[in-house]
Design a protein around this motif. Structure first.
Motif, PDB file in Angstrom:
ATOM      1  N   ALA A 485       0.642  -0.952  -0.243  1.00 10.52           N
ATOM      2  CA  ALA A 485      -0.157   0.212   0.026  1.00 10.52           C
ATOM      3  C   ALA A 485       0.286   0.834   0.142  1.00 10.52           C
ATOM      4  N   ILE A 486       2.104   1.197   0.851  1.00  7.93           N
ATOM      5  CA  ILE A 486       2.851   2.468   0.544  1.00  7.93           C
ATOM      6  C   ILE A 486       4.015   2.679  -0.244  1.00  7.93           C
ATOM      7  N   ILE A 487       4.303   1.459  -0.754  1.00  4.91           N
ATOM      8  CA  ILE A 487       5.008   1.712  -1.758  1.00  4.91           C
ATOM      9  C   ILE A 487       4.285   2.004  -3.000  1.00  4.91           C
ATOM     10  N   PHE A 488       3.373   1.230  -3.484  1.00  2.00           N
ATOM     11  CA  PHE A 488       1.852   2.052  -4.450  1.00  2.00           C
ATOM     12  C   PHE A 488       1.699   3.193  -4.380  1.00  2.00           C
ATOM     13  N   ILE A 489       1.463   3.188  -3.072  1.00  2.00           N
ATOM     14  CA  ILE A 489       1.184   5.032  -3.895  1.00  2.00           C
ATOM     15  C   ILE A 489       2.433   5.959  -4.088  1.00  2.00           C
ATOM     16  N   VAL A 490       3.656   5.146  -3.424  1.00  2.00           N
ATOM     17  CA  VAL A 490       5.380   6.539  -3.795  1.00  2.00           C
ATOM     18  C   VAL A 490       5.765   6.575  -4.826  1.00  2.00           C
ATOM     19  N   GLY A 491       4.790   5.034  -5.931  1.00  2.00           N
ATOM     20  CA  GLY A 491       4.957   5.108  -7.299  1.00  2.00           C
ATOM     21  C   GLY A 491       3.508   6.006  -7.985  1.00  2.00           C
ATOM     22  N   CYS A 492       2.878   5.989  -7.579  1.00  2.55           N
ATOM     23  CA  CYS A 492       1.342   6.519  -7.740  1.00  2.55           C
ATOM     24  C   CYS A 492       1.786   8.381  -7.922  1.00  2.55           C
ATOM     25  N   ALA A 493       2.157   8.560  -7.070  1.00  2.00           N
ATOM     26  CA  ALA A 493       2.684  10.106  -6.284  1.00  2.00           C
ATOM     27  C   ALA A 493       4.102  11.018  -7.512  1.00  2.00           C
ATOM     28  N   THR A 494       4.888   9.623  -7.452  1.00  2.00           N
ATOM     29  CA  THR A 494       5.912  10.068  -8.299  1.00  2.00           C
ATOM     30  C   THR A 494       5.448  10.057 -10.030  1.00  2.00           C
ATOM     31  N   ALA A 495       4.758   9.354 -10.607  1.00  2.00           N
ATOM     32  CA  ALA A 495       3.613   9.544 -11.960  1.00  2.00           C
ATOM     33  C   ALA A 495       3.374  11.225 -12.158  1.00  2.00           C
ATOM     34  N   MET A 496       2.709  11.416 -10.866  1.00  2.00           N
ATOM     35  CA  MET A 496       1.483  12.523 -10.658  1.00  2.00           C
ATOM     36  C   MET A 496       2.973  13.565 -10.435  1.00  2.00           C
ATOM     37  N   ALA A 497       3.911  13.018 -10.344  1.00  2.00           N
ATOM     38  CA  ALA A 497       4.647  14.832 -10.207  1.00  2.00           C
ATOM     39  C   ALA A 497       5.540  14.555 -11.085  1.00  2.00           C
ATOM     40  N   TRP A 498       5.583  13.646 -11.697  1.00  2.00           N
ATOM     41  CA  TRP A 498       6.537  14.481 -12.760  1.00  2.00           C
ATOM     42  C   TRP A 498       5.557  14.499 -13.934  1.00  2.00           C
ATOM     43  N   GLY A 499       5.073  14.081 -14.486  1.00  2.00           N
ATOM     44  CA  GLY A 499       3.387  15.172 -14.453  1.00  2.00           C
ATOM     45  C   GLY A 499       3.530  16.769 -15.010  1.00  2.00           C
ATOM     46  N   LEU A 500       3.255  17.121 -12.978  1.00  2.00           N
ATOM     47  CA  LEU A 500       3.393  18.470 -12.582  1.00  2.00           C
ATOM     48  C   LEU A 500       4.947  18.945 -13.340  1.00  2.00           C
ATOM     49  N   THR A 501       5.713  18.062 -13.378  1.00  2.00           N
ATOM     50  CA  THR A 501       7.170  18.933 -12.913  1.00  2.00           C
ATOM     51  C   THR A 501       7.117  18.897 -14.782  1.00  2.00           C
ATOM     52  N   GLN A 502       5.944  18.338 -15.685  1.00  2.00           N
ATOM     53  CA  GLN A 502       6.602  18.558 -17.186  1.00  2.00           C
ATOM     54  C   GLN A 502       5.192  19.908 -17.823  1.00  2.00           C
ATOM     55  N   SER A 503       4.520  19.624 -16.660  1.00  2.00           N
ATOM     56  CA  SER A 503       3.458  21.385 -17.423  1.00  2.00           C
ATOM     57  C   SER A 503       4.002  21.945 -16.993  1.00  2.00           C
ATOM     58  N   GLY A 504       5.226  22.381 -16.245  1.00  2.00           N
ATOM     59  CA  GLY A 504       5.413  23.705 -15.853  1.00  2.00           C
ATOM     60  C   GLY A 504       5.173  24.572 -14.715  1.00  2.00           C
ATOM     61  N   PHE A 505       4.388  23.162 -13.861  1.00  2.00           N
ATOM     62  CA  PHE A 505       3.743  24.102 -12.753  1.00  2.00           C
ATOM     63  C   PHE A 505       5.118  24.343 -11.858  1.00  2.00           C
ATOM     64  N   SER A 506       6.240  22.698 -11.699  1.00  2.00           N
ATOM     65  CA  SER A 506       7.313  23.552 -10.885  1.00  2.00           C
ATOM     66  C   SER A 506       7.914  24.672 -10.727  1.00  2.00           C
ATOM     67  N   GLN A 507       8.179  25.233 -12.111  1.00  2.00           N
ATOM     68  CA  GLN A 507       8.836  26.397 -12.117  1.00  2.00           C
ATOM     69  C   GLN A 507       7.813  27.576 -11.708  1.00  2.00           C
ATOM     70  N   ASP A 508       6.696  27.403 -11.917  1.00  2.00           N
ATOM     71  CA  ASP A 508       5.771  28.192 -11.582  1.00  2.00           C
ATOM     72  C   ASP A 508       6.244  28.436 -10.522  1.00  2.00           C
ATOM     73  N   LEU A 509       5.170  27.243  -9.281  1.00  2.00           N
ATOM     74  CA  LEU A 509       5.209  27.697  -7.983  1.00  2.00           C
ATOM     75  C   LEU A 509       6.728  27.905  -7.312  1.00  2.00           C
ATOM     76  N   ALA A 510       8.200  27.532  -8.585  1.00  2.00           N
ATOM     77  CA  ALA A 510       8.769  27.919  -7.326  1.00  2.00           C
ATOM     78  C   ALA A 510       9.029  30.105  -7.525  1.00  2.00           C
ATOM     79  N   ARG A 511       8.551  30.515  -8.756  1.00  2.00           N
ATOM     80  CA  ARG A 511       8.568  31.807  -8.694  1.00  2.00           C
ATOM     81  C   ARG A 511       7.327  32.287  -7.366  1.00  2.00           C
ATOM     82  N   VAL A 512       6.796  31.107  -7.280  1.00  2.00           N
ATOM     83  CA  VAL A 512       5.648  32.222  -6.515  1.00  2.00           C
ATOM     84  C   VAL A 512       5.680  31.925  -4.968  1.00  2.00           C
ATOM     85  N   MET A 513       6.658  31.059  -4.497  1.00  2.00           N
ATOM     86  CA  MET A 513       6.890  30.703  -3.044  1.00  2.00           C
ATOM     87  C   MET A 513       8.468  31.427  -3.277  1.00  2.00           C
TER      88      MET A 513
END
Length: 631
Positions: A485-513
């Motif tokens: 249950a723990i590791i499967f969440i880590v895998g799915c969250a990693t995929a989601m984080a990658w999708g957010l990063t590819q969208s440019g969200f991480s750069q936008d978040l960095a600017r705001v923060m």
């Protein structure tokens, strides 16, 4: 349901098994297939312990490293994670948010449970072909040490997804009525079709798609009771499939990447170690010694509870194991002295948050795996901040129990205390054995748990003579389920984080923060509020895997030490996780203590306030997190 780091998930509740032949056949098939998967998963846990411990002995004792041990452990680990996820799905132990489900009518909840299973089925059906393609692509890669096709490892993903799909369908047939199945399956199919047909619309929305998929879809599925891992996975699959041209086997690759960090192998091993110390009586011996020291002072057993959680957390790495080891030993005596059950469960829940940074915390291990921070530095940095929060809790205990009647309490003699210390000494030494093994280079943070397991088994057999062989298989299966249950969440969250990063969200978040006023302290203040909310909704590990890779580089750029930042966000998430009404860790503490959640809510706010004060102190003075790193 509880994380941390440890996890107890709320099971799906259906309207009861159908009394027809199809339901009976599904039950029989589930028992056969489920029993087989559980047996294999238990053997994989045992095999991992043997492989890693053999590597330690070969390298440190015989000075002849087994060059293939880590590679074999990695292959077995992916299979363990996927089959563990199957067991968790079969047993209804994947983490999900149930606070809102508790408030609806039973019939509505049963319908939402059927919908949750149907949502899981939908993702598994959508991802199974990309996972097969991914395994085929990996077949052309040869592993460096064993020199075998990487398909032996990658095949675990389609195999696990296929078996999960079978188990989910069988679960639908077993626990849901025909009407519930029809409504849930047809409703989910209609939703999937509607999103697919809306693809041209999504193409015009640009970055607003992030809100649609990663806010609206995730929130709707999480709040309706869909397991968090599948909520993340559905949102990520939908975003990549409908708004980008990314091949979907890339998502499977990110899932594999998230689940394949070898440091995460410490998760099942420390979970099993936590169960082992409870079974061998080591935890009970430590608690009895602490009680002999402090039992005669006002609020003494509450201080023992705080100290025992500190010590046991340093061994097990699993919050449920911690609580299950301590509550049955201390609570009966505390109730005899007049303590209210609600206050006891409130304090137990608060100590669950307080000890989140005690090594070998699963959350610390996860942070190290996704951010690259030294695990040894995190283990060192986590000890003193937990003392600060523990001291804050002790102040509340002192105030509440300052008038406790101790007239009937017997004080232990020095001879009795010495005898209990002698009995407890092998158990008390275990945290020091674990830490010394890492610091002295005997074993890595992943391998050191096997030393603890062997040490605990020997102590249980030889010293305490308490080792129930009949409990060994259930403990191994429980370890596989919780780990999956723990590791499967880590895998799915990693995929989601990658999708957010590819969208440019991480750069936008960095600017705001980066534009926040107040510099480092302003950034820390916003992070505390954000992670308290994230901890109550997503729990610690999903939130860390999702936002850790995005926020830790920003923290470093803002001048916040990465270890200090880790301690702050872990405590913030812990407070959110263990604070009612949404903090699911609180309900896990109630389940372990067998206390009605309503009894603890009015008592817990004083402890939550104390922890917030302690968190502010830790955030304001980085030395508590980094002062010992130079040693």
């Amino acid at each position: 349901m509880v994380h941390e780091s440890t996890f107890e998930a709320a099971p799906f509740v259906g309207a009861g098994p159908s009394a027809n032949a199809l339901s009976g056949m599904a039950g029989r098939a589930d028992r056969v297939l489920g029993g087989l998967v559980e047996a294999v998963a238990a053997l994989l846990v045992l095999a991992e312990i043997c492989v890693l411990f053999a590597g330690v002995v070969s390298r440190y004792v015989f000075h002849a490293p087994l060059v293939w041990s880590d590679e074999l452990a990695s292959i077995l680990f992916l299979w363990l994670s996927m089959l563990g996820a199957v067991v968790a799905l079969r047993r209804g132990e994947h983490m999900r948010m149930t606070a809102l489900l508790q408030k609806v009518q039973p019939s509505t909840r049963a319908m939402l449970d059927a919908f949750a299973i149907a949502a899981s089925v939908a993702f598994l059906v959508l991802i199974i072909w990309p996972s097969i393609d991914y395994a085929h692509e990996e077949s052309f890669i040869v592993t460096p040490a064993l020199e075998i096709s990487n398909a032996w490892r990658a095949a675990a993903i389609p195999a696990g997804i296929g078996i999960m799909l079978a188990m989910a369908l069988l679960r639908l047939l077993r626990v849901c009525t025909g009407r519930q199945i029809a409504v849930a399956v047809l409703g989910m199919a209609a939703l999937v079709a509607a999103f697919w047909l809306a693809a041209p619309l999504f193409a015009t929305l640009g970055k607003f798609n992030l809100v649609v998929f990663f806010v609206v879809v995730v929130a709707a599925t999480v709040l309706s009771g869909v397991p968090i891992a599948f909520s993340f996975a559905l949102a990520t699959f939908g975003y990549l499939a409908l708004t980008t041209r990314t091949p979907l086997l890339v998502m499977v690759g990110r899932l594999d990447e998230g689940m394949s960090h070898l440091i995460l192998l410490a998760v099942p091993l420390f979970i099993f170690l936590g169960a082992l110390i409870e079974m061998t009586g080591m935890a009970r011996a430590m608690i009895q010694f602490l009680a002999s020291l402090l039992g005669h002072v006002r609020g003494g057993l509450s201080y023992v509870l705080i100290g025992a959680m500190y010590l046991v957390s340093g061994i097990s790495g699993s919050k449920i194991a911690d609580m299950a080891a301590i509550a049955p030993v201390l609570f009966p005596e505390m109730v005899k002295r007049g303590a209210k059950p609600g206050d006891l469960v409130a304090l137990l829940s608060a100590t669950g948050a307080q000890t989140e940074t005690i090594p070998p915390s699963i959350v610390l291990i996860t942070i190290g795996s996704v951010t690259g921070i030294s695990i040894a530095a995190l283990f060192t940095g986590g000890l003193l901040p937990a003392v600060v929060l523990g001291a804050a809790l002790c102040v509340v205990v002192w105030w509440r129990y300052r008038r406790e009647d101790l007239s009937g309490v017997q004080r232990h003699s020095k001879r009795e205390i010495g005898k209990l210390l002698l009995v407890a000494l092998p158990a008390v030494l275990l945290p020091f054995v674990i830490r010394a093994a890492v610091v002295e280079g005997v074993a890595t943070a992943t391998e050191v748990s096997t030393i603890g397991i062997v040490y605990s088994a020997i102590v249980g057999l030889v010293v305490y003579r308490q080792f129930d062989w009949k409990r060994l298989k259930p403990m191994l299966v429980d370890t596989a389920s919780l780990s999956g249950a723990i590791i499967f969440i880590v895998g799915c969250a990693t995929a989601m984080a990658w999708g957010l990063t590819q969208s440019g969200f991480s750069q936008d978040l960095a600017r705001v923060m980066g534009a926040l006023p107040g510099g480092a302290y302003g950034f820390l203040a916003v992070s505390i509020v954000a992670f308290i909310v994230l901890g109550s909704v997503l729990e610690g590990i999903p939130a860390i895997v999702l936002f850790g890779p995005l926020l830790f580089p920003i923290a470093k750029a803002a001048g916040v030490h990465e270890v200090h930042y880790a301690m702050v966000v872990i405590f913030a998430m812990g407070i959110g996780l263990f604070a009612p009404p949404f903090g699911v860790g609180y309900y896990g503490a109630c389940a372990v203590s067998k206390v009605n959640p309503d009894e603890g809510i009015r008592h817990i706010w004083g402890y939550i306030g104390a922890m917030l004060v302690g968190l502010v102190i830790v955030a304001a003075f980085p030395w508590f997190s980094t002062g010992f790193l130079k040693f």
